[in-house]
Design an enzyme around this catalytic site. Structure first.
Site, PDB file in Angstrom:
ATOM      1  N   GLY A   8       0.889  -1.178   0.198  1.00  0.00           N
ATOM      2  CA  GLY A   8       0.059  -0.033  -0.169  1.00  0.00           C
ATOM      3  C   GLY A   8       0.961   1.286   0.121  1.00  0.00           C
ATOM      4  N   GLU A  49       5.399  -6.108   1.900  1.00  0.00           N
ATOM      5  CA  GLU A  49       5.923  -6.905   0.959  1.00  0.00           C
ATOM      6  C   GLU A  49       5.443  -6.335  -0.746  1.00  0.00           C
ATOM      7  OE1 GLU A  49       3.079 -10.268   1.409  1.00  0.00           O
ATOM      8  OE2 GLU A  49       1.669  -9.235   0.328  1.00  0.00           O
ATOM      9  N   PRO A  50       5.810  -4.625  -0.786  1.00  0.00           N
ATOM     10  CA  PRO A  50       6.006  -4.034  -1.837  1.00  0.00           C
ATOM     11  C   PRO A  50       6.014  -4.337  -3.184  1.00  0.00           C
ATOM     12  CG  PRO A  50       8.280  -3.253  -0.508  1.00  0.00           C
ATOM     13  CD  PRO A  50       7.003  -4.259   0.103  1.00  0.00           C
ATOM     14  N   GLY A  51       5.316  -3.663  -4.068  1.00  0.00           N
ATOM     15  CA  GLY A  51       5.679  -3.539  -5.266  1.00  0.00           C
ATOM     16  C   GLY A  51       6.441  -2.207  -5.866  1.00  0.00           C
ATOM     17  N   ARG A  71      -2.876   0.427 -17.180  1.00  0.00           N
ATOM     18  CA  ARG A  71      -3.166   1.492 -16.131  1.00  0.00           C
ATOM     19  C   ARG A  71      -3.948   3.268 -16.530  1.00  0.00           C
ATOM     20  NH1 ARG A  71      -0.580   3.755 -12.604  1.00  0.00           N
ATOM     21  NH2 ARG A  71      -1.226   2.954 -11.059  1.00  0.00           N
ATOM     22  N   CYS A 106      -7.914  -0.005 -31.267  1.00  0.00           N
ATOM     23  CA  CYS A 106      -9.593   0.082 -31.344  1.00  0.00           C
ATOM     24  C   CYS A 106      -9.840  -0.318 -30.129  1.00  0.00           C
ATOM     25  CB  CYS A 106     -10.162  -1.066 -32.598  1.00  0.00           C
ATOM     26  SG  CYS A 106      -8.901  -0.743 -33.848  1.00  0.00           S
ATOM     27  N   GLU A 107      -9.815   1.056 -29.819  1.00  0.00           N
ATOM     28  CA  GLU A 107     -11.062   1.492 -28.621  1.00  0.00           C
ATOM     29  C   GLU A 107     -10.491   2.343 -27.878  1.00  0.00           C
ATOM     30  OE1 GLU A 107     -12.517  -0.394 -26.246  1.00  0.00           O
ATOM     31  OE2 GLU A 107     -12.145  -2.839 -27.444  1.00  0.00           O
TER      32      GLU A 107
HETATM   33  C1  LIG Z   1      -0.708  -6.553  -5.300  1.00  0.00           C
HETATM   34  C2  LIG Z   1       0.196  -6.900  -3.808  1.00  0.00           C
HETATM   35  C3  LIG Z   1       1.045  -6.172  -3.400  1.00  0.00           C
HETATM   36  C4  LIG Z   1       1.780  -5.427  -3.903  1.00  0.00           C
HETATM   37  O1  LIG Z   1       1.180  -3.423  -4.370  1.00  0.00           O
HETATM   38  P1  LIG Z   1       1.607  -2.586  -4.258  1.00  0.00           P
HETATM   39  O2  LIG Z   1       0.772  -1.460  -4.430  1.00  0.00           O
HETATM   40  O3  LIG Z   1       2.168  -2.520  -5.418  1.00  0.00           O
HETATM   41  O4  LIG Z   1       2.856  -2.510  -3.310  1.00  0.00           O
HETATM   42  C5  LIG Z   1       1.418  -6.658  -2.180  1.00  0.00           C
HETATM   43  N1  LIG Z   1       0.484  -7.754  -2.083  1.00  0.00           N
HETATM   44  C6  LIG Z   1       0.003  -8.275  -2.231  1.00  0.00           C
HETATM   45  C7  LIG Z   1      -0.841  -9.583  -1.654  1.00  0.00           C
HETATM   46  C8  LIG Z   1      -0.921  -8.216  -3.372  1.00  0.00           C
HETATM   47  O5  LIG Z   1      -1.870  -8.993  -3.573  1.00  0.00           O
END
Ligand SMILES: *Cc1c(COP(=O)(O)O)cnc(C)c1O
Length: 405
Positions: free
Chosen positions: A223, A264-266, A303, A333-334
């Protein structure tokens, strides 16, 4: 905010060398983000699992492993990718949603850590494995985080996690089968804007944790919000790290055991490191608008269309040109609009436009819609450009289709 305008001459060089559309990732920036997050927490046992669905290129996954990260995988295929990228099974947390027990069994066989997010599967898991395989439980604390309906996963109608109100039932299931619960997890949504709101959710996790006696870690999900616009609020990582580690240590004392604190950041790790490069195919003046049509679309960067997300766009071929207003659209084509009414240095057909913050959920959400080919991916490291995924070819479109005589 720090708008990360990567070295534009390197980006231009990448576009020239590898053609467009092209994803480019600055590896130094990814390392920097990892260090910043790891450094924000006080004396706690912090573990960062990279939520690899943001960007699953194995070279990025390898880079984050070198930094010290584990992986959060949401599918068995992401688990396999992580193993392929060199992660040890116990560095991988498998956090699926709405998968069947058969896929969870595959993950158990691969030896990775299991996160379960519903009571039905928990029951089946207990019958199958009893206490022999530890599990983490994904809790839904029902905290609303973030403003966008697609990316708030903690609210009452969410499909994610086991409701905090069902904990008594969970306890019965756990006791009945003797399940070894080694961790609790929550992932409230995609945007932490307010450290207080986050700490409230953390309290709910602490309260729940006190009734599980064999915990080894608490996973606070992600988050972390990064700034996409000049005036966006990003998560104050340093404030969060300081406040949460203090509170976490207090909790561990009450709990009577030193737990690990997981995140767990993405997006936070990879978003700002990424640029997406496209070419202006055509300038199209209508009565109301000047459109720039580019050689990409929602098939490569979804996005803006899917989440209404803002990605900063700049014309790196003509940085000193007069500022003009354009609406940047794709070739699908959207109605695939990347950005309405953007101020760009005058765009000429053939110019290269760069989208910022394209590292997360860019390539990983790309498709072959309109039978377009997916772009190549390039890493920038130490001033060097390396292709880490080749551009697709026509043969790739046919690869899985049967030849019937
Ligand atoms: C997608 C996801 C994340 C990463 O979210 P970000 O907004 O990219 O940091 C972490 N944990 C879980 C379980 C997710 O599904």
């Amino acid at each position: 905010m720090r708008m990360n305008h990567q070295n534009d001459s390197l980006l231009l060089q990448a576009a020239e060398q590898f053609d467009t559309p092209l994803y480019v990732y600055d590896f130094a920036r990814i390392r920097e983000q990892y260090k910043r997050l790891a450094g924000a927490f006080g004396k706690v046992q912090l573990k960062i699992h990279y939520a690899c669905k943001a960007l699953t290129n194995i070279h990025v996954m390898k880079l984050l492993r070198e930094c010290g990260a584990g992986v959060d995988a949401v599918s068995i295929q992401e688990v396999q990718l992580a193993l392929h990228a060199g992660y040890e099974p116990d560095e991988i947390l498998y956090t699926p949603n709405c998968v069947g027990l058969d896929e969870i069994k595959q993950a158990v066989e691969l030896g990775v850590r299991i996160n379960i997010d519903n009571i039905s599967i928990l029951e089946q898991f207990g019958l199958e494995f009893g206490s022999s395989v530890p599990v983490c439980l994904r809790i839904n604390p029902h905290i609303m985080a973030g403003g966008h309906s697609h990316i708030s996963v903690g609210h009452i109608d969410s499909k994610f996690g086991i409701s905090i109100y069902q904990m008594r039932h969970v306890q019965r299931v756990v006791q009945e089968a003797g399940i070894h619960v080694n961790g609790l997890h929550m992932h409230t949504g995609s945007d932490i804007l307010d450290v207080e709101v986050f700490l409230n959710a953390a309290e709910i996790l602490f309260e729940t944790a006190s009734s599980f006696k064999e915990l080894e870690f608490l996973d606070f999900g992600s988050g972390f919000k990064v700034a996409y616009k000049e005036d966006d609020i990003a998560t104050d990582i340093e404030a969060l790290g300081k406040r949460l580690s203090e509170r976490f240590n207090e909790f561990c004392e009450e709990y009577g055991n030193e737990l690990e604190l997981w995140f767990e950041p993405g997006k936070f790790l990879v978003s700002e490191a990424g640029s997406f490069l496209v070419k202006a195919n055509v300038i199209k003046q209508t009565t109301a608008t000047v459109f720039v049509g580019v050689n990409s679309g929602q098939n490569h960067l979804l996005r803006p269309m899917f989440y209404d997300a803002y990605h900063h766009i700049r014309n790196i071929s003509n940085p000193d040109g007069n500022q003009r207003i354009y609406t940047v659209v794709g070739y699908i084509c959207e109605t695939d609009t990347f950005g309405w009414d953007r101020r760009l240095s005058e765009v000429r057909e053939g110019d290269i436009l760069a989208f910022s913050n394209a590292g997360a959920y860019g390539f990983s959400m790309a498709s072959n819609y309109n039978s377009r080919l997916r772009p190549a991916e390039v890493a920038i490291d130490n001033g060097e450009l390396t292709c880490i995924r080749r551009r697709e070819t026509f043969e790739d479109l046919l690869r899985t289709q049967m030849e019937l005589s």
